[in-house]
Write an enzyme that holds these catalytic residues in place. Structure first.
Site, mmCIF file in Angstrom:
data_model
loop_
_atom_site.group_PDB
_atom_site.id
_atom_site.type_symbol
_atom_site.label_atom_id
_atom_site.label_comp_id
_atom_site.label_asym_id
_atom_site.label_seq_id
_atom_site.Cartn_x
_atom_site.Cartn_y
_atom_site.Cartn_z
ATOM 1 N N GLU A 241 0.824 -1.213 0.000
ATOM 2 C CA GLU A 241 0.000 0.000 0.000
ATOM 3 C C GLU A 241 0.858 1.263 0.000
ATOM 4 O O GLU A 241 0.529 2.247 -0.661
ATOM 5 C CB GLU A 241 -0.946 -0.002 1.208
ATOM 6 N N TYR B 140 -6.838 6.494 4.572
ATOM 7 C CA TYR B 140 -6.978 5.531 3.472
ATOM 8 C C TYR B 140 -6.117 4.299 3.716
ATOM 9 O O TYR B 140 -6.596 3.162 3.645
ATOM 10 C CB TYR B 140 -6.607 6.151 2.113
ATOM 11 N N ASP C 8 -9.300 6.145 -2.306
ATOM 12 C CA ASP C 8 -8.178 6.609 -3.108
ATOM 13 C C ASP C 8 -8.721 7.156 -4.422
ATOM 14 O O ASP C 8 -9.936 7.282 -4.603
ATOM 15 C CB ASP C 8 -7.162 5.483 -3.337
#
Length: 369
Positions: free
Chosen positions: A41, A124, A142
């Site tokens: 990520e 996020y 996102d």
């Protein structure tokens, strides 16, 4: 059930059916290890999937767990990250690994609030890790998800504004919470990771189908309920502000060699590309700046300044021209300078631009007749 609730339910159902049949086989999707998912990520922030895959695989080979990351030195970390850009990401990974070892006995925290407290992790990323690694009902938002939700729900206005962003977060939250409560008939071993699948489906749909340009609406699983498609406003949503104008910048970089070694310097803490190594360079403000004047100012007196190459590269809104010169007859006054061999140079972490200069430096100097 209200029309909005029916749409939420239908959206969840369509996405959970679509995702397992259409998801790309990405290496981090084969793992539920929160460390592996966390690294992916962070790497994927502002970086394309195809670029990230080889970096992630090399990283996981070199640093397979949190303990290895926490023990790694700065040069190793920056070398593994070399070329990915946005190097504050790797420094935050290192800091966070240290905190996990100190505060969580080396085990990645499961609670959303504790994940969110780690350096370099915002709502996020915390939501992505909590939902994908631990199947928690945490929303994500996102660029891909924003585009899908703005189009399907017909949300106009700048998604960066507080009002629109709150609407998007609320919708994402309703979707993942609905996914966490599947019907009794869906409670099978293959359908228990609804939160993880739902969030990944939203991202995947935005990446593969609901793309910024030329979206494939005809094969979208959400086309029947997509307000943008029904109102023919797909291309207008999300209503992103215009990108800032490109700013041109001009640099000169100098290859200084002595007895087979090259002069380099390390960027300071807090600077752009902090702790990376680079060739001596200056920003000149013009493509026509005198290289002898600028190199002498930086390095001291020089006898020859030979042009080697000129190249362009971009960082965010900056379009940067780099003119590379080979400089001889120098007695450098760079206090922070260091002389390194070709082998040492290849081992040092550099930005993409200076790795390119390093390749130029390694080329043999042509004979003059």
């Amino acid at each position: 059930m209200t029309p909005h609730q029916r749409k939420i339910s239908a959206t969840v159902s369509h996405l959970l059916e679509w995702y397992p049949k259409n998801a790309r086989d990405l290496p981090w999707r084969r793992s539920r290890d929160p460390y592996a998912i966390w690294v992916s990520e962070i790497m994927l922030q502002q970086t394309q999937v195809n670029t990230v895959m080889p970096y992630w695989e090399r990283w996981m080979q070199a640093l397979p767990d949190i303990a290895a990351l926490a023990k790694a030195d700065s040069q190793t970390l920056h070398k593994l990250w070399e070329g990915l850009g946005y190097y504050s990401r790797v420094r935050n990974l290192h800091r966070a690994a240290g905190e996990i070892v100190q505060l969580h006995s080396g085990r990645f925290p499961e609670r959303f609030e504790e994940i969110l407290e780690l350096p370099g992790i915002g709502p996020y990323t915390a939501g992505a890790i909590a939902s994908i690694a631990f199947n928690q009902a945490r929303p994500i938002l996102d660029g891909n998800v924003i585009r899908v939700l703005a189009r399907v729900w017909g949300l106009g206005g700048d998604p960066r504004s507080a009002v629109v962003r709150d609407q998007l977060w609320q919708t994402a939250r309703e979707l993942v919470e609905a996914a966490s409560k599947p019907a009794a008939k869906d409670q099978t071993a293959s359908r228990r990771r609804h939160c993880a699948d739902l969030n990944q489906a939203l991202m995947e749909l935005g990446a593969l189908i609901c793309t910024p340009r030329q979206p494939q609406c005809e094969v979208c699983p959400l086309r029947a309920d997509c307000k943008a498609l029904l109102t023919q406003s797909v291309d207008a949503l999300p209503a992103l502000p215009k990108r800032p104008k490109t700013t041109r910048r001009y640099f000169q970089a100098y290859i200084v060699e002595r007895r087979g070694k090259f002069l380099v310097r390390q960027r300071g803490e807090g600077a752009v590309n902090a702790l990376l190594w680079e060739f001596p360079n200056v920003e000149t403000g013009s493509a026509k700046a005198d290289p002898r004047e600028h190199s002498s100012r930086l390095l001291g007196s020089v006898s020859t300044v030979e042009p080697i190459a000129t190249f362009q590269h971009s960082i965010t809104r900056y379009r940067i021209q780099v003119q590379v010169y080979r400089v001889a007859g120098v007695h450098p006054r760079l206090a922070e300078g260091r002389w390194v061999s070709r082998g040492e140079l290849s081992a040092l972490p550099c930005s993409s631009a200076h790795r390119r200069i390093a390749r130029l430096a390694a080329e043999p100097v042509p004979c003059r007749t």
